[in-house]
Design a protein around this motif. Structure first.
Motif, PDB file in Angstrom:
ATOM      1  N   TYR A 378       0.839  -1.190   0.000  1.00 25.21           N
ATOM      2  CA  TYR A 378       0.000   0.000   0.000  1.00 25.21           C
ATOM      3  C   TYR A 378       0.881   1.250   0.000  1.00 25.21           C
ATOM      4  O   TYR A 378       1.746   1.407   0.863  1.00 25.21           O
ATOM      5  CB  TYR A 378      -0.938  -0.027   1.203  1.00 25.21           C
ATOM      6  CG  TYR A 378      -1.855  -1.227   1.160  1.00 25.21           C
ATOM      7  CD1 TYR A 378      -2.879  -1.300   0.230  1.00 25.21           C
ATOM      8  CD2 TYR A 378      -1.656  -2.313   2.011  1.00 25.21           C
ATOM      9  CE1 TYR A 378      -3.700  -2.414   0.148  1.00 25.21           C
ATOM     10  CE2 TYR A 378      -2.476  -3.427   1.942  1.00 25.21           C
ATOM     11  CZ  TYR A 378      -3.499  -3.474   1.011  1.00 25.21           C
ATOM     12  OH  TYR A 378      -4.311  -4.584   0.932  1.00 25.21           O
ATOM     13  N   PRO A 379       0.683   2.149  -0.978  1.00 28.81           N
ATOM     14  CA  PRO A 379       1.562   3.312  -1.124  1.00 28.81           C
ATOM     15  C   PRO A 379       1.422   4.308   0.014  1.00 28.81           C
ATOM     16  O   PRO A 379       0.362   4.403   0.648  1.00 28.81           O
ATOM     17  CB  PRO A 379       1.104   3.925  -2.454  1.00 28.81           C
ATOM     18  CG  PRO A 379      -0.335   3.518  -2.575  1.00 28.81           C
ATOM     19  CD  PRO A 379      -0.398   2.131  -1.984  1.00 28.81           C
ATOM     20  N   ASP A 380       2.489   5.067   0.262  1.00 27.62           N
ATOM     21  CA  ASP A 380       2.452   6.060   1.329  1.00 27.62           C
ATOM     22  C   ASP A 380       1.663   7.297   0.905  1.00 27.62           C
ATOM     23  O   ASP A 380       1.120   7.366  -0.210  1.00 27.62           O
ATOM     24  CB  ASP A 380       3.865   6.415   1.790  1.00 27.62           C
ATOM     25  CG  ASP A 380       4.701   7.093   0.698  1.00 27.62           C
ATOM     26  OD1 ASP A 380       4.115   7.648  -0.251  1.00 27.62           O
ATOM     27  OD2 ASP A 380       5.935   7.057   0.803  1.00 27.62           O
ATOM     28  N   SER A 381       1.627   8.291   1.777  1.00 25.18           N
ATOM     29  CA  SER A 381       0.770   9.458   1.562  1.00 25.18           C
ATOM     30  C   SER A 381       1.244  10.368   0.431  1.00 25.18           C
ATOM     31  O   SER A 381       0.529  11.298   0.048  1.00 25.18           O
ATOM     32  CB  SER A 381       0.668  10.267   2.855  1.00 25.18           C
ATOM     33  OG  SER A 381       1.948  10.638   3.317  1.00 25.18           O
ATOM     34  N   THR A 382       2.443  10.121  -0.124  1.00 29.55           N
ATOM     35  CA  THR A 382       2.912  10.942  -1.241  1.00 29.55           C
ATOM     36  C   THR A 382       2.292  10.500  -2.565  1.00 29.55           C
ATOM     37  O   THR A 382       2.381  11.227  -3.561  1.00 29.55           O
ATOM     38  CB  THR A 382       4.446  10.884  -1.373  1.00 29.55           C
ATOM     39  OG1 THR A 382       4.847   9.538  -1.691  1.00 29.55           O
ATOM     40  CG2 THR A 382       5.114  11.322  -0.071  1.00 29.55           C
ATOM     41  N   TYR A 383       1.662   9.345  -2.585  1.00 29.44           N
ATOM     42  CA  TYR A 383       1.016   8.854  -3.810  1.00 29.44           C
ATOM     43  C   TYR A 383      -0.292   9.617  -4.021  1.00 29.44           C
ATOM     44  O   TYR A 383      -1.129   9.707  -3.114  1.00 29.44           O
ATOM     45  CB  TYR A 383       0.739   7.355  -3.697  1.00 29.44           C
ATOM     46  CG  TYR A 383       0.045   6.769  -4.904  1.00 29.44           C
ATOM     47  CD1 TYR A 383       0.711   6.637  -6.118  1.00 29.44           C
ATOM     48  CD2 TYR A 383      -1.281   6.354  -4.830  1.00 29.44           C
ATOM     49  CE1 TYR A 383       0.083   6.112  -7.235  1.00 29.44           C
ATOM     50  CE2 TYR A 383      -1.921   5.818  -5.942  1.00 29.44           C
ATOM     51  CZ  TYR A 383      -1.240   5.701  -7.134  1.00 29.44           C
ATOM     52  OH  TYR A 383      -1.871   5.173  -8.231  1.00 29.44           O
ATOM     53  N   THR A 384      -0.466  10.194  -5.209  1.00 27.59           N
ATOM     54  CA  THR A 384      -1.638  11.033  -5.476  1.00 27.59           C
ATOM     55  C   THR A 384      -2.693  10.354  -6.340  1.00 27.59           C
ATOM     56  O   THR A 384      -3.738  10.935  -6.608  1.00 27.59           O
ATOM     57  CB  THR A 384      -1.202  12.335  -6.171  1.00 27.59           C
ATOM     58  OG1 THR A 384      -0.493  12.014  -7.386  1.00 27.59           O
ATOM     59  CG2 THR A 384      -0.308  13.156  -5.259  1.00 27.59           C
ATOM     60  N   GLY A 385      -2.431   9.136  -6.752  1.00 31.46           N
ATOM     61  CA  GLY A 385      -3.403   8.421  -7.570  1.00 31.46           C
ATOM     62  C   GLY A 385      -4.533   7.852  -6.734  1.00 31.46           C
ATOM     63  O   GLY A 385      -4.565   7.976  -5.508  1.00 31.46           O
TER      64      GLY A 385
END
Length: 453
Positions: A378-385
């Motif tokens: 699961y991507p961190d909070s910097t991922y905007t997608g």
């Protein structure tokens, strides 16, 4: 001679620069003038001087080529890797370390459900299975040795019946039951050496589920009839009834009663809860978006964490080390937020989740329409997608074992980042995500669980 060569080299360098900048403006006049100067200077050189000058030209051209290549590489846009970009998952290293060093897998417990077999429960590298079919039973399977032990058998437990719940922490087993040869409600502690210690809790309201055994030896019971909490202290036999619990209100210096506390998790000598609020749709929901801490050493209640994410439906909270994972329901999906408690940073923020985190650098997942296991990250909070479907994560996931088609008719319970348990009419089996059914261990047959053999 050297002065002439240096002059010509300088002219060549200037000419090369002009040529490379020709696309930036009108430089025809300048080019012609410098070309005439170069030709005039060359006509005055002998053969040796011309050879030396050619070497200088080669060096200049090589430097110009390198500079152009470097500039081209610097200007080229970086490839967009999307969810395959490792920069979104660097937090997993610290997360995995905190999980491994915590005691989150050092304890477990459950109710003895009437006339049924419960799901397998994991703790201390062991799998626990309880059953109330043809008597009350509790089995323990040691993963390392592959051995099965019967911890409790109703038919062999003289004078004891109506067991309510069980709990293991470390090497100790705790059993709660309503009626015994001793009288009414009791908790029985069975040590690794088989030594039995009986705790009389007849002064309590009722029996229920043992939620936690604190490091100081006190026992937390979630009473099933009134949803009250009780803390039993074996040291002096006292029972603290925690209903209602006074929690801070919206007004300074004033408290209010948590009339329906919702147990979330426990660690050390504290347990953490929310005040459940009423709702006409779904739930449960936590009032005031707040988690409270009750310290059993001081009997004090304080605010532990407050955030809007706690207003979501059915929050499931897991705490280990400096990390708190909040899994909640939104519409028909589950979402995940991971908070670093020491500084309040949301490492993962409101990401759709499809599988539980059980340690390591990802979460194993098997879609209903697929027979393969995948390790999702699961991507961190910097991922905007956005992540709407599991396919989005699966495209960037690592593939593992493929299960046979009939696995869809069985029940799967994930217990660690290596193992899962699958059970059906035949029995309970231990498998790994890496090999699946190809490397299966029998835990116990269904007939054994039911007391039929």
């Amino acid at each position: 001679m050297k002065a002439k060569i240096a002059k010509i080299a300088a002219l060549l360098m200037a000419a090369s620069v002009c040529i490379s900048l020709a696309g930036c403006g009108d430089s025809k006049t300048e080019d012609k003038t410098e070309k005439d100067q170069v030709n005039e200077a060359l006509s005055e050189l002998d053969e040796q001087e011309k050879e030396e000058l050619n070497e200088i030209k080669d060096e200049i051209n090589a430097e110009i080529t390198d500079a152009e290549n470097t500039s081209s590489e610097a200007e080229a846009p970086a490839e967009d890797l999307g969810l395959k970009d490792p920069k979104y998952y660097t937090y997993y290293e610290d997360l995995a370390k905190a999980y491994a060093e915590s005691d989150i897998n050092n304890y477990a417990g459950d109710y003895f459900y009437t006339a049924s077999v419960s799901s397998p429960v994991y703790a201390n590298d062991k799998v626990y299975i309880d059953s109330t079919k043809n008597g009350t039973k509790l089995f323990c399977y040691d993963i390392a040795s592959g051995s099965l032990e019967t911890l409790l058998d109703f038919e062999k437990a003289e004078g004891k019946y109506d067991y309510d719940s069980w709990f293991v922490k470390g090497d100790d087993l705790y059993l709660m039951y309503s009626e015994t040869v001793y009288g009414d409600e009791h908790i029985e502690k069975v040590g690794k050496d088989g030594k039995v210690t009986d705790y009389d809790i007849t002064e309590g309201f009722d029996v229920g589920k043992i939620e936690y055994v604190f490091d100081n030896g006190k026992i937390l019971v979630d009473v099933n009839s009134e949803r009250n909490f009780e803390v039993y202290d074996p040291a002096d036999g006292t029972i603290t009834q925690l209903d209602p619990i006074a929690i801070p209100s919206d007004h300074s210096g004033v408290t209010e009663d948590a009339e329906d506390p919702l147990f979330l998790f426990a660690k050390g000598n504290s347990f953490y809860f929310g005040n459940k609020k009423s709702s006409l749709m779904g739930g449960p929901y936590i009032d005031k978006e707040t988690i409270y801490e009750y310290n059993t050493d001081t009997d004090e209640v304080t605010v532990f964490y407050n955030d809007a994410v706690l207003s979501k439906e059915d929050p499931q909270v897991k705490m280990f080390g400096d990390y708190m994972m909040i899994d909640y329901k939104e519409s028909l999906a589950r979402k995940l937020t991971v908070v670093k408690i020491s500084d309040g940073t949301k490492i993962v923020d409101d990401v759709r989740v499809f599988s539980p985190y059980l340690g390591g650098d990802g979460s194993y997942y098997r879609p209903f329409d697929n027979t393969k296991w995948f390790k999702l990250k699961y991507p961190d909070s910097t991922y905007t997608g956005t992540i709407e479907e599991d396919d989005t994560l699966i495209e960037a996931a690592e593939e593992f074992a493929e299960e046979p088609a009939e696995v869809t008719e069985a029940t799967i319970v994930q217990i660690t980042d290596k193992y899962y348990v699958i059970y059906d009419d035949a029995g309970y089996f231990l498998r790994t995500y890496e090999k699946g059914s190809a490397d299966e261990q029998l835990i116990i047959t269904t007939k054994q669980v039911n007391g039929e053999e």
